[in-house]
Design an enzyme around this catalytic site. Structure first.
Site, PDB file in Angstrom:
ATOM      1  N   SER A  40      48.502  44.140  19.198  1.00  0.00           N
ATOM      2  CA  SER A  40      49.712  44.567  19.896  1.00  0.00           C
ATOM      3  C   SER A  40      49.780  44.013  21.314  1.00  0.00           C
ATOM      4  CB  SER A  40      49.753  46.093  20.011  1.00  0.00           C
ATOM      5  OG  SER A  40      49.609  46.662  18.751  1.00  0.00           O
ATOM      6  N   HIS A  71      55.301  43.503  16.911  1.00  0.00           N
ATOM      7  CA  HIS A  71      54.306  42.838  16.076  1.00  0.00           C
ATOM      8  C   HIS A  71      55.026  41.751  15.274  1.00  0.00           C
ATOM      9  CE1 HIS A  71      52.448  46.700  16.896  1.00  0.00           C
ATOM     10  NE2 HIS A  71      51.307  46.274  16.443  1.00  0.00           N
ATOM     11  N   HIS A  93      49.580  47.553   9.458  1.00  0.00           N
ATOM     12  CA  HIS A  93      48.674  48.683   9.644  1.00  0.00           C
ATOM     13  C   HIS A  93      48.841  49.661   8.491  1.00  0.00           C
ATOM     14  CE1 HIS A  93      49.638  47.039  13.618  1.00  0.00           C
ATOM     15  NE2 HIS A  93      48.453  47.457  14.018  1.00  0.00           N
ATOM     16  N   TYR A  95      49.097  52.765   8.791  1.00  0.00           N
ATOM     17  CA  TYR A  95      50.061  53.823   9.134  1.00  0.00           C
ATOM     18  C   TYR A  95      51.500  53.459   8.782  1.00  0.00           C
ATOM     19  CZ  TYR A  95      50.845  51.186  13.505  1.00  0.00           C
ATOM     20  OH  TYR A  95      51.126  50.207  14.412  1.00  0.00           O
ATOM     21  N   GLU A  96      51.740  52.188   8.521  1.00  0.00           N
ATOM     22  CA  GLU A  96      53.089  51.788   8.093  1.00  0.00           C
ATOM     23  C   GLU A  96      53.319  52.159   6.626  1.00  0.00           C
ATOM     24  OE1 GLU A  96      54.337  47.740   9.614  1.00  0.00           O
ATOM     25  OE2 GLU A  96      52.236  47.722  10.200  1.00  0.00           O
ATOM     26  N   ALA A 123      44.830  46.313  20.709  1.00  0.00           N
ATOM     27  CA  ALA A 123      45.068  47.192  21.847  1.00  0.00           C
ATOM     28  C   ALA A 123      44.332  48.489  21.523  1.00  0.00           C
ATOM     29  CB  ALA A 123      46.562  47.464  21.981  1.00  0.00           C
ATOM     30  N   MET A 221      43.993  51.836  15.947  1.00  0.00           N
ATOM     31  CA  MET A 221      44.509  52.071  14.585  1.00  0.00           C
ATOM     32  C   MET A 221      44.432  50.829  13.707  1.00  0.00           C
ATOM     33  SD  MET A 221      47.948  54.070  15.760  1.00  0.00           S
ATOM     34  CE  MET A 221      47.914  55.295  17.095  1.00  0.00           C
ATOM     35  N   SER A 222      43.564  49.910  14.063  1.00  0.00           N
ATOM     36  CA  SER A 222      43.524  48.667  13.265  1.00  0.00           C
ATOM     37  C   SER A 222      42.087  48.186  13.141  1.00  0.00           C
ATOM     38  CB  SER A 222      44.376  47.596  13.955  1.00  0.00           C
ATOM     39  OG  SER A 222      43.821  47.250  15.206  1.00  0.00           O
ATOM     40  N   ASN A 245      45.500  51.650  27.629  1.00  0.00           N
ATOM     41  CA  ASN A 245      45.726  52.979  28.228  1.00  0.00           C
ATOM     42  C   ASN A 245      44.414  53.738  28.141  1.00  0.00           C
ATOM     43  OD1 ASN A 245      46.630  52.909  25.178  1.00  0.00           O
ATOM     44  ND2 ASN A 245      45.903  54.981  25.572  1.00  0.00           N
ATOM     45  N   HIS A 257      54.044  53.835  23.871  1.00  0.00           N
ATOM     46  CA  HIS A 257      53.867  52.530  23.223  1.00  0.00           C
ATOM     47  C   HIS A 257      54.320  51.377  24.127  1.00  0.00           C
ATOM     48  CE1 HIS A 257      53.473  49.595  20.074  1.00  0.00           C
ATOM     49  NE2 HIS A 257      54.762  49.295  20.112  1.00  0.00           N
TER      50      HIS A 257
HETATM   51  N1  HPA Z   1      44.955  55.466  20.550  1.00  0.00           N
HETATM   52  C1  HPA Z   1      45.057  54.798  19.381  1.00  0.00           C
HETATM   53  N2  HPA Z   1      45.484  53.545  19.288  1.00  0.00           N
HETATM   54  C2  HPA Z   1      45.806  52.905  20.430  1.00  0.00           C
HETATM   55  C3  HPA Z   1      45.736  53.541  21.681  1.00  0.00           C
HETATM   56  C4  HPA Z   1      45.293  54.893  21.744  1.00  0.00           C
HETATM   57  O1  HPA Z   1      45.184  55.518  22.812  1.00  0.00           O
HETATM   58  N3  HPA Z   1      46.139  52.638  22.608  1.00  0.00           N
HETATM   59  C5  HPA Z   1      46.433  51.490  21.934  1.00  0.00           C
HETATM   60  N4  HPA Z   1      46.243  51.651  20.615  1.00  0.00           N
END
Ligand code: HPA
Length: 286
Positions: A40, A71, A93, A95-96, A123, A221-222, A245, A257
């Protein structure tokens, strides 16, 4: 489902990935030695590829197409520093709503194209408070908390064995090369343990505290599914996370996001500098 059906499914997966690889080969004579999956906000690195053939995922037979804004989905075959590479600009992903077979498909195709090494990038949220926002961290190991495994289902021995080792999933030698290159460029590349969750909700502060207790430094998440599939096929891995973050509850502010995407863009120069110098070294390392 009968065992017979399952065998057919594994065979189908191989056939489908072979078909995708064949289509890609029909568009370029280059034989990629190294794969790169851009996470990302990190997709701009794809512009650095020379002699590029860009193939939208939607045109590759059986290739899953991401539904997430930011993406973009293209496979770019070309060279970086003279090294033939296959760069995935965007990924799908779980989650999609994609199945493990779909999430693992692109990595299977990269393997069939002949890559020996794979750089996975993402990310991530920073759990370890030693990291600052925007830090680039190399992954030393992972904890797969997604509740699924990409190698789930009948095994296809043409890809790899049923049971396979994950003790050095993230190659210590490649990690060392990355650290040396970062030092040469004047900054310290930290390493950390990546914990993968399913998403798409970001975590709760209680979850982050629990993950810290489990030994995790980064959350995302990846990545873990791709790493599992690559290891199944004997491909060596370098993992790089960008701390977009601080994880939930570390700071007294919500996670959004847009910020995740913005930080990716802000560190693009540093990220690009590292990858551009590293790729020829990584590919040539014996
Ligand atoms: N949590 C999960 N996935 C992420 C985060 C997060 O804080 N930041 C970027 N991808």
């Amino acid at each position: 489902m009968t065992p017979n059906n399952k065998t057919t499914e594994a065979g189908d997966h191989f056939t489908q990935a072979t078909k995708a690889a064949k289509y890609i080969r029909s568009l370029t004579p280059l034989q990629p030695r190294l794969g790169l999956i851009l996470g990302s906000g990190l997709g701009d690195f794809a512009d650095r590829v020379d002699n590029a053939t860009a193939i939208p995922y939607s045109e590759i037979p059986n290739f899953p197409v991401s539904t997430v804004a930011g993406h973009s989905g293209r496979l770019i075959i070309g060279t970086i520093g003279g090294i033939p590479v296959a760069v995935m600009q965007g990924r799908v992903h779980a989650y999609e709503g994609y199945s493990m077979a779909q999430v693992s498909f692109p990595t299977r195709v990269l393997g069939l194209l002949g890559i020996k090494r794979l750089i996975v990038t993402n990310a991530a949220g920073g759990i370890n408070t030693r990291y600052g926002q925007g830090a680039i961290v190399t992954i030393s190991d992972h904890i797969n908390l997604t509740g699924a495994n990409a190698a789930l289902g009948p095994n296809e021995t043409r890809f790899g064995p049923r049971f396979f080792d994950m003790t050095q999933a993230y190659s210590p030698a490649l990690r060392l090369l990355a650290k040396e290159e970062a030092a040469k460029q004047g900054w310290k590349l930290d390493e950390g343990i990546y914990i993968a969750v399913l998403g798409p909700s970001y975590e709760t502060p209680a979850e982050i505290r629990a993950f810290r207790t489990l030994g995790a430094d980064l959350v995302g998440m990846s990545t873990v599914h791709e790493v599992i599939i690559a290891r199944h096929m004997g491909i060596e891995i370098l993992g790089l996370s960008v701390v977009t973050n601080m994880a939930a509850g570390v700071l007294d502010q919500p996670i959004n996001h847009e910020e995740v995407m913005e930080i990716g863009r802000r560190i693009a120069g540093q990220f690009t500098g590292l990858l551009t110098a590293l790729i020829p070294k990584l590919a040539n390392k014996t």
